[in-house]
Write a protein that holds these residues in place. Sequence first.
Motif, PDB file in Angstrom:
ATOM      1  N   PRO A  96       0.848  -1.194   0.000  1.00 29.29           N
ATOM      2  CA  PRO A  96       0.000   0.000   0.000  1.00 29.29           C
ATOM      3  C   PRO A  96       0.883   1.243   0.000  1.00 29.29           C
ATOM      4  O   PRO A  96       2.111   1.152  -0.090  1.00 29.29           O
ATOM      5  CB  PRO A  96      -0.775  -0.127   1.316  1.00 29.29           C
ATOM      6  CG  PRO A  96       0.207  -0.819   2.228  1.00 29.29           C
ATOM      7  CD  PRO A  96       0.978  -1.787   1.351  1.00 29.29           C
ATOM      8  N   GLY A  97       0.280   2.415   0.134  1.00 26.97           N
ATOM      9  CA  GLY A  97       1.072   3.636   0.287  1.00 26.97           C
ATOM     10  C   GLY A  97       1.920   3.579   1.539  1.00 26.97           C
ATOM     11  O   GLY A  97       1.631   2.845   2.488  1.00 26.97           O
ATOM     12  N   ARG A  98       2.987   4.378   1.559  1.00 28.86           N
ATOM     13  CA  ARG A  98       3.915   4.326   2.692  1.00 28.86           C
ATOM     14  C   ARG A  98       3.386   5.039   3.926  1.00 28.86           C
ATOM     15  O   ARG A  98       3.889   4.830   5.025  1.00 28.86           O
ATOM     16  CB  ARG A  98       5.258   4.933   2.293  1.00 28.86           C
ATOM     17  CG  ARG A  98       6.018   4.117   1.276  1.00 28.86           C
ATOM     18  CD  ARG A  98       7.427   4.640   1.079  1.00 28.86           C
ATOM     19  NE  ARG A  98       8.185   4.576   2.323  1.00 28.86           N
ATOM     20  CZ  ARG A  98       9.441   5.011   2.424  1.00 28.86           C
ATOM     21  NH1 ARG A  98      10.042   5.540   1.398  1.00 28.86           N
ATOM     22  NH2 ARG A  98      10.079   4.931   3.580  1.00 28.86           N
ATOM     23  N   VAL A 150      -0.311   7.196   5.844  1.00 32.05           N
ATOM     24  CA  VAL A 150      -1.705   7.646   5.834  1.00 32.05           C
ATOM     25  C   VAL A 150      -1.853   8.725   6.899  1.00 32.05           C
ATOM     26  O   VAL A 150      -1.463   8.515   8.057  1.00 32.05           O
ATOM     27  CB  VAL A 150      -2.693   6.495   6.143  1.00 32.05           C
ATOM     28  CG1 VAL A 150      -4.126   7.016   6.097  1.00 32.05           C
ATOM     29  CG2 VAL A 150      -2.526   5.345   5.175  1.00 32.05           C
ATOM     30  N   ASP A 207       0.369  -4.447   5.054  1.00 32.76           N
ATOM     31  CA  ASP A 207      -0.799  -3.975   4.310  1.00 32.76           C
ATOM     32  C   ASP A 207      -1.675  -3.191   5.272  1.00 32.76           C
ATOM     33  O   ASP A 207      -1.647  -3.423   6.482  1.00 32.76           O
ATOM     34  CB  ASP A 207      -1.570  -5.164   3.729  1.00 32.76           C
ATOM     35  CG  ASP A 207      -2.600  -4.745   2.680  1.00 32.76           C
ATOM     36  OD1 ASP A 207      -2.398  -3.691   2.031  1.00 32.76           O
ATOM     37  OD2 ASP A 207      -3.601  -5.460   2.486  1.00 32.76           O
ATOM     38  N   TRP A 208      -2.443  -2.237   4.740  1.00 29.07           N
ATOM     39  CA  TRP A 208      -3.438  -1.562   5.561  1.00 29.07           C
ATOM     40  C   TRP A 208      -4.594  -1.086   4.705  1.00 29.07           C
ATOM     41  O   TRP A 208      -4.499  -0.968   3.486  1.00 29.07           O
ATOM     42  CB  TRP A 208      -2.855  -0.404   6.362  1.00 29.07           C
ATOM     43  CG  TRP A 208      -2.154   0.680   5.584  1.00 29.07           C
ATOM     44  CD1 TRP A 208      -2.672   1.497   4.613  1.00 29.07           C
ATOM     45  CD2 TRP A 208      -0.798   1.082   5.742  1.00 29.07           C
ATOM     46  NE1 TRP A 208      -1.745   2.381   4.169  1.00 29.07           N
ATOM     47  CE2 TRP A 208      -0.569   2.144   4.839  1.00 29.07           C
ATOM     48  CE3 TRP A 208       0.239   0.674   6.566  1.00 29.07           C
ATOM     49  CZ2 TRP A 208       0.671   2.787   4.738  1.00 29.07           C
ATOM     50  CZ3 TRP A 208       1.457   1.308   6.463  1.00 29.07           C
ATOM     51  CH2 TRP A 208       1.655   2.342   5.564  1.00 29.07           C
ATOM     52  N   SER A 209      -5.701  -0.828   5.396  1.00 31.30           N
ATOM     53  CA  SER A 209      -6.907  -0.349   4.729  1.00 31.30           C
ATOM     54  C   SER A 209      -7.681   0.533   5.698  1.00 31.30           C
ATOM     55  O   SER A 209      -7.839   0.190   6.877  1.00 31.30           O
ATOM     56  CB  SER A 209      -7.786  -1.532   4.308  1.00 31.30           C
ATOM     57  OG  SER A 209      -9.045  -1.080   3.831  1.00 31.30           O
ATOM     58  N   ASN A 242      -3.802 -11.216  -0.668  1.00 29.86           N
ATOM     59  CA  ASN A 242      -5.016 -11.122  -1.484  1.00 29.86           C
ATOM     60  C   ASN A 242      -6.170 -11.900  -0.886  1.00 29.86           C
ATOM     61  O   ASN A 242      -7.326 -11.485  -1.033  1.00 29.86           O
ATOM     62  CB  ASN A 242      -4.717 -11.582  -2.905  1.00 29.86           C
ATOM     63  CG  ASN A 242      -4.053 -10.497  -3.731  1.00 29.86           C
ATOM     64  OD1 ASN A 242      -4.688  -9.515  -4.114  1.00 29.86           O
ATOM     65  ND2 ASN A 242      -2.768 -10.642  -3.999  1.00 29.86           N
ATOM     66  N   ARG A 265      -7.437  -9.553   1.788  1.00 27.01           N
ATOM     67  CA  ARG A 265      -8.150  -8.446   1.151  1.00 27.01           C
ATOM     68  C   ARG A 265      -9.517  -8.894   0.644  1.00 27.01           C
ATOM     69  O   ARG A 265     -10.505  -8.163   0.750  1.00 27.01           O
ATOM     70  CB  ARG A 265      -7.322  -7.889  -0.005  1.00 27.01           C
ATOM     71  CG  ARG A 265      -6.111  -7.071   0.423  1.00 27.01           C
ATOM     72  CD  ARG A 265      -5.306  -6.608  -0.775  1.00 27.01           C
ATOM     73  NE  ARG A 265      -4.174  -5.758  -0.377  1.00 27.01           N
ATOM     74  CZ  ARG A 265      -3.276  -5.271  -1.217  1.00 27.01           C
ATOM     75  NH1 ARG A 265      -3.361  -5.550  -2.522  1.00 27.01           N
ATOM     76  NH2 ARG A 265      -2.292  -4.506  -0.775  1.00 27.01           N
ATOM     77  N   ARG A 309     -12.818  -7.102   1.928  1.00 29.46           N
ATOM     78  CA  ARG A 309     -13.667  -6.381   0.977  1.00 29.46           C
ATOM     79  C   ARG A 309     -15.046  -7.003   0.840  1.00 29.46           C
ATOM     80  O   ARG A 309     -15.955  -6.378   0.296  1.00 29.46           O
ATOM     81  CB  ARG A 309     -12.958  -6.320  -0.382  1.00 29.46           C
ATOM     82  CG  ARG A 309     -11.712  -5.430  -0.346  1.00 29.46           C
ATOM     83  CD  ARG A 309     -10.824  -5.619  -1.552  1.00 29.46           C
ATOM     84  NE  ARG A 309      -9.633  -4.778  -1.462  1.00 29.46           N
ATOM     85  CZ  ARG A 309      -8.597  -4.859  -2.295  1.00 29.46           C
ATOM     86  NH1 ARG A 309      -8.590  -5.772  -3.264  1.00 29.46           N
ATOM     87  NH2 ARG A 309      -7.551  -4.051  -2.136  1.00 29.46           N
TER      88      ARG A 309
END
Length: 254
Positions: free
Chosen positions: A24-26, A28, A51-53, A82, A85, A89
Amino acid sequence: DRYRRARRRERLSMAAELQWELLPGRSVAHPAFHLAGQLEPAYTVAGDHFDWSLDGDRLTVTVLNGDGTGLAASLLTVVTVNAMRNARRSGGGLTEQAELASDTLHYQHRGHRYVSTLLLELDLDTGRVRAVDAGSPHVLRLRGGTVEPIVLDQQLPLGMFAEARYDLQEFALLPGDRLFVVSDGVWAAGPSGAEPYGDRAMARAMRSTRLQPAAEAVGTVMRELHAYHVDTDLRGDAVVICLDWHGVRGRDAE
């Protein structure tokens, strides 16, 4: 591709290419928290990942340590991330994420390959953290200048047994708390003949980040890890996640 080529000093291994595409992005930034992560080394990897969400009032963070090295470890991590995720999701909580990933891995490898994983879910309305501890990643809290581990009941790594089931645990954060999550490549790393970085040196590095933002704090812990190894290379890859909890008031003030 032009942007990615500009960031590279040398060609990535196929294993590294897979894992870096999955990251993910580095960082948030949110009124209630700041989050940052770092994975090293960049060019060859051995299965560590994060990973994060962020979904409404829920932040999910996972740190993984895939079994093995190279492409085989990366493929194991790709499948695990995955699968989690997919469950997330589809509305699944932490236990559903862990169980789907574990079942998927066991179906493929029949218990011969596994992934140590820590899953965290922060409720932004309350500061409560739900956790599933399935292996070697560690979580530590910096509060008022004191670093101490968050002790969780460790359960089996994902993929070891068919239809493995996982239990939730909980702990609370106070405004101003800083959480670090580190992979085994950080905690257990030690030059030949020296004690592991996580025994004492890591806590000193974490305390030194008190006045730094999260994005700088992960870099400090990594730099101190490299300094601890002097001129020797790290034997495995390493993940550091830093989460600063500002609290519900900080979010409401936005």
